[in-house]
Design an enzyme around this catalytic site. Structure first.
Site, PDB file in Angstrom:
ATOM      1  N   ASP A  79      -4.476   4.272   5.212  1.00 29.17           N
ATOM      2  CA  ASP A  79      -4.818   3.000   4.577  1.00 29.17           C
ATOM      3  C   ASP A  79      -3.776   1.974   5.000  1.00 29.17           C
ATOM      4  OD1 ASP A  79      -5.750   0.979   2.935  1.00 29.17           O
ATOM      5  OD2 ASP A  79      -4.884   1.832   1.110  1.00 29.17           O
ATOM      6  N   PHE A 103      -3.531  11.011   1.707  1.00 23.63           N
ATOM      7  CA  PHE A 103      -3.681   9.566   1.848  1.00 23.63           C
ATOM      8  C   PHE A 103      -2.339   8.960   2.238  1.00 23.63           C
ATOM      9  CE2 PHE A 103      -6.764  11.190  -1.070  1.00 23.63           C
ATOM     10  CZ  PHE A 103      -7.936  10.560  -0.720  1.00 23.63           C
ATOM     11  N   LYS A 104      -2.331   8.278   3.368  1.00 24.30           N
ATOM     12  CA  LYS A 104      -1.135   7.558   3.806  1.00 24.30           C
ATOM     13  C   LYS A 104      -1.320   6.094   3.419  1.00 24.30           C
ATOM     14  CE  LYS A 104       1.553   6.359   7.926  1.00 24.30           C
ATOM     15  NZ  LYS A 104       1.489   6.246   9.412  1.00 24.30           N
ATOM     16  N   ILE A 105      -0.578   5.676   2.403  1.00 25.52           N
ATOM     17  CA  ILE A 105      -0.733   4.332   1.861  1.00 25.52           C
ATOM     18  C   ILE A 105       0.385   3.451   2.395  1.00 25.52           C
ATOM     19  CG2 ILE A 105      -0.933   2.951  -0.231  1.00 25.52           C
ATOM     20  CD1 ILE A 105      -3.170   5.039   0.110  1.00 25.52           C
TER      21      ILE A 105
END
Length: 306
Positions: free
Chosen positions: A141, A167-169
């Site tokens: 993301d 999830f890579k935020i």
């Protein structure tokens, strides 16, 4: 299928070129060896900081094969398989799994400045990729996609798409988004991760991040921060972060993609710090500034090849 939960520091491996812009396979292997010696919990390849967008399909395949064969299971490897086409992305993901990847990382489908896909299409895209493999999918993301992925939608993807669980935020206010994602996604969110060169690492860890995907130049420095934090000494972790922050900031704001290559060349890890044209080499003054800041911290990269 049950998989090992991945956490910790997974820096991005740069794609190594010679001064003519051709792949340097020997240099690629040395970069990987350094990054493992520097304490990386795992590695990520073919990401944006690997200049994946400047590689041909044949070159991508070469890098994937060379790195996974050379790592030989020493650490888990995440392979970026992003592509606009659902079928191409699925095929890339299957090939990565077959080559030994522990996970694939995939951005939402986008092209250029204006071609985007609505949420329904994004859901179907990730479902098609997931159905092609048996390993976890990490959604990246990041602002570069120009696609807004709300925490509620990410949580829905985690609940409804079998392998979507990391999830890579790395968007603005990442910590707030991580908190919301963890709250909404519950047990379906196995790996809430931080990115963007660790520029917001401490707030993101405070929010519940369990992993971080950083640049590849100083995994030893990032490990010091993360290990102390995860051991419960958040005050000491904050002090360490303050010490390393000038270097983190220089990478994030000044020298970008070229940072780890510059440091690796300076330390004798690789022979060339070339980035692929039309990217420009870093100005000599900025290069000198980066090295000066790094020397104060004595990272392994400046000593590994000497």
């Amino acid at each position: 299928m049950t998989h090992e939960v991945l956490r910790g520091v997974f820096p991005v491996v740069p794609t190594i070129f010679d001064d003519s812009g051709r792949l340097d396979v020997a240099g690629q292997r040395r970069a990987v060896d350094f990054m493992i010696d520097a304490g990386s919990n795992g590695l990520a390849i073919l990401a944006n900081f690997s200049e994946q967008f400047a590689l041909s399909d044949d070159e991508r395949n070469t890098v994937q094969r060379v790195v996974l064969e050379h790592v030989a299971g020493r650490v888990p490897v995440i392979v970026t398989t992003t592509h606009f086409s659902s079928d191409v992305c699925a095929a890339r993901s299957r090939a990565a799994q077959d080559a030994g990847a522990a996970m694939v990382m995939v951005m939402p489908p986008y092209h250029g400045a204006t071609i985007r896909v609505a949420e329904r299409g994004i859901l179907e895209f990730y479902r098609r990729v997931s159905d092609a493999i048996d390993i976890p999918v990490m959604i990246q993301d990041a602002p570069v996609s120009g696609t807004t992925l709300t925490a509620a939608f990410l949580a829905r993807l985690a609940r409804e798409v079998r392998n979507v669980s990391y999830f890579k935020i790395e968007c603005p206010q990442a910590a707030a988004k991580l908190r919301e994602l963890i709250e909404l996604g519950g047990d379906a969110v196995i790996g809430p991760w931080d990115g963007e060169e660790a520029i917001t690492l401490i707030p993101d860890l405070d929010a519940g991040a369990t992993g971080t995907m950083t640049g590849g130049g100083y995994p030893d420095g990032i490990r010091k921060i993360v290990d102390v934090y995860m051991a419960g000494d958040t005050s000491r972790a904050a002090d360490l972060y303050q010490a390393w922050l000038p270097l983190i900031n220089y990478e994030n704001r000044q020298t970008g993609i070229a940072t780890c290559k510059i440091l690796m060349k300076e330390g004798g890890v690789i022979a060339s710090d070339a980035v692929r044209h039309p990217l420009a080499r870093v100005h000599p003054a900025a290069r000198a500034g980066l090295i000066e800041i790094a020397r104060r911290l004595d990272p392994l990269v400046l000593r590994w090849g000497r």
